[in-house]
Write a protein that holds these residues in place. Sequence first.
Motif, PDB file in Angstrom:
ATOM      1  N   PHE A  85       0.823  -1.222   0.000  1.00 17.19           N
ATOM      2  CA  PHE A  85       0.000   0.000   0.000  1.00 17.19           C
ATOM      3  C   PHE A  85       0.855   1.268   0.000  1.00 17.19           C
ATOM      4  N   THR A  86       2.138   1.129  -0.377  1.00 17.56           N
ATOM      5  CA  THR A  86       3.011   2.298  -0.437  1.00 17.56           C
ATOM      6  C   THR A  86       3.649   2.403  -1.816  1.00 17.56           C
ATOM      7  N   ASP A  87       4.351   3.519  -2.046  1.00 10.99           N
ATOM      8  CA  ASP A  87       5.046   3.669  -3.331  1.00 10.99           C
ATOM      9  C   ASP A  87       6.551   3.520  -3.156  1.00 10.99           C
ATOM     10  N   TRP A  88       6.958   2.719  -2.174  1.00 15.52           N
ATOM     11  CA  TRP A  88       8.371   2.661  -1.798  1.00 15.52           C
ATOM     12  C   TRP A  88       9.255   2.108  -2.902  1.00 15.52           C
ATOM     13  N   ASP A  89      10.472   2.709  -3.021  1.00 13.97           N
ATOM     14  CA  ASP A  89      11.458   2.169  -3.948  1.00 13.97           C
ATOM     15  C   ASP A  89      12.591   1.483  -3.187  1.00 13.97           C
ATOM     16  N   GLY A  90      12.411   1.337  -1.858  1.00 11.83           N
ATOM     17  CA  GLY A  90      13.435   0.673  -1.065  1.00 11.83           C
ATOM     18  C   GLY A  90      14.480   1.640  -0.528  1.00 11.83           C
ATOM     19  N   LEU A  91      14.498   2.865  -1.023  1.00  6.42           N
ATOM     20  CA  LEU A  91      15.518   3.828  -0.600  1.00  6.42           C
ATOM     21  C   LEU A  91      14.896   5.101  -0.036  1.00  6.42           C
ATOM     22  N   SER A  92      14.134   5.795  -0.872  1.00  9.38           N
ATOM     23  CA  SER A  92      13.634   7.108  -0.472  1.00  9.38           C
ATOM     24  C   SER A  92      12.463   6.992   0.500  1.00  9.38           C
ATOM     25  N   GLU A  93      11.869   8.119   0.799  1.00  4.90           N
ATOM     26  CA  GLU A  93      10.793   8.152   1.776  1.00  4.90           C
ATOM     27  C   GLU A  93       9.598   7.303   1.335  1.00  4.90           C
ATOM     28  N   ILE A  94       8.894   6.799   2.325  1.00  7.09           N
ATOM     29  CA  ILE A  94       7.731   5.971   2.012  1.00  7.09           C
ATOM     30  C   ILE A  94       6.474   6.839   1.995  1.00  7.09           C
ATOM     31  N   HIS A  95       5.679   6.694   0.961  1.00  9.94           N
ATOM     32  CA  HIS A  95       4.388   7.379   0.920  1.00  9.94           C
ATOM     33  C   HIS A  95       3.278   6.350   0.850  1.00  9.94           C
ATOM     34  N   PHE A 127      13.105  -1.821  -8.883  1.00 11.51           N
ATOM     35  CA  PHE A 127      13.036  -1.280  -7.519  1.00 11.51           C
ATOM     36  C   PHE A 127      11.706  -0.638  -7.186  1.00 11.51           C
ATOM     37  N   ARG A 128      10.632  -1.179  -7.706  1.00  6.99           N
ATOM     38  CA  ARG A 128       9.295  -0.726  -7.303  1.00  6.99           C
ATOM     39  C   ARG A 128       8.753  -1.723  -6.294  1.00  6.99           C
TER      40      ARG A 128
END
Lengths: 272, 315
Positions: free
Chosen positions: B61-71, B282-283
């Motif tokens: 349920f997030t748009d995380w790429d594993g590195l940057s902030e999680i939305h 990395f999605r």
Amino acid sequence: MTRLYRLLLHIVLAAGALLMALPFLWMVLTSLKTFAESMQAPPTLIPASWQFGNYAKVFEETDFLRYFGNTLLLTVVKTAGQLLFCSMAAFAFATMRFPGKNALFLLLLSVMMLPHQISLIPTFLLVKELHWLDTYYALTVPGLASAFGIFLLRQFFLSIPAELGEAARVDGASFPRIYARVYLPLSAPGLLSLSIFVVMAAWNDFLNPLVMTSSDEMRTLSLAVASFVGEFSTDYPLMMAAACMAVLPLIVLFAALQRYFIQGIALTGMKS
Amino acid sequence: MREIQIRAPEAAPAAAPRAARRTPRGRTVEMWWAYAFVLPAFIVLGVFHLLPAAASLAISFTDWDGLSEIHFAGWDNYAVLLSDDNFGKAGLHTFLYALAVVPISVGLATLVAVLLNAGLKGQAFYRTVYFIPVVTMSTAVGLIWKWLYNSEYGPINAALGFLHLPQPNWLSDSRYTLVSIMIVGIWAAIGHHMIILLAGLQGIPQSFYEAASIDGAGKLRTFFRITLPLLSPSLFFVVTTSVISSLQLFDLVFVMTGGNPALLSSARSVVFNVYEEGFVLFRMGTASAQAVVLFAVILLLTVVQLKLQKRWVHY
């Protein structure tokens, strides 16, 4: 059974067996050809000259010994870990009474139902946080226990008469002693079955090493075999020599321990 | 491999002498030892399996790429899947793969098991040969077959040419890529199913067959009226595990397509997609959503099979 009927059965079974064996035969034959001969159309069956040097070449051109060692290491560590941790937990579930036993057992069953892929990404992220990526920890620690292993050994332990443990208990034996001296020695077949499953899965595992490692030093055999497709381009004799060496240990192990392999596999298909 | 028939945890046998356990102190000691015994395994399972599975659901349920902030992304990742061409293809290929591999491999394995069970000489030899593909690593299997399928130098097309039959470009012809992988999947699975079914067959009491033959039942009738029903628990297990493992198709696709985009577009599987989204693009969010969907489908199919078994499985 008439003779004709028996002959017919043999023909069908032999034809099937041939289909099973031919790919391996082709692997071995190709591994002994020169590159030029492997690129002949139509292909030759028997190598014109036997190139046993192809096997040595695999070791010269790649760090094959290292891949072999890595695979052996992760297989041994995972197997040892599972034998110890799964048998301990199985002992508790099979013989002891404690609050929360049923809840923990249900949790265990639900872990068993989870396909591995669903935990793949968070496990990767966790391993990354721990700075374990591309280390032996990443290859081994997540596989030190399995719900399946606990379940399998629990079934074995349940078949051991509880009176044996009770008697030892009355004689003042501690729980670890009952585990080590009564249950483990009596469950050798179960431990062997579990070892076989773990060895097979660990030796042949592809997705985990693919995700958890990146350097050449950490490569496992299955990764190496997969990556040769790109690295050796079309040098199939070398690829087949490498594949041959990668699969041989398990085939030998299977041939030696066949009875236990089959019992173990058949056992999981039984009603329990 | 998973157990399907599950027994509830045993209630402790009541009658056994339990002198050492009766006292409250004895029980406390037993409790702490029990926790100590289960702890190592549950740490490993909790940290590397259970919690990650729950985290997968959360990450989906997030748009995380594993590195940057999680939305937080709500149902976005799932909505995207509906229109994601690659995911649609992956789903279709995986479905078709299971649809072909499960019945054919189970059918052939049943045939082999029944023939082997007829008590011929050389049973052990045949059993060994059929089982070898099962212990072979799937990447090696993929590599060997890639070479067998080679349209110019491979033995399959050489044999077909010898027989004056058409010689398709197996893997590189997009019409046959998936079929080629299915054939390998079937080849590799037969031995495994056969072993389980053979064990099931050997558990059928000989007296059933004697009774049938006294009643004058023919071979076919005996097979359908006695062998199949009594084999049904083993068949059920084999079908269920085979469905699960077919839906997890990955290794063969990875090796046999060699990452070639053209081949992938006709053979990518759901797990391949999860791998690609998560570890190539990395999605993490989309990858997790796909893994969750796969899990939901596996769970659903397993539940459906457990329900349906009442109709055809005889215990």
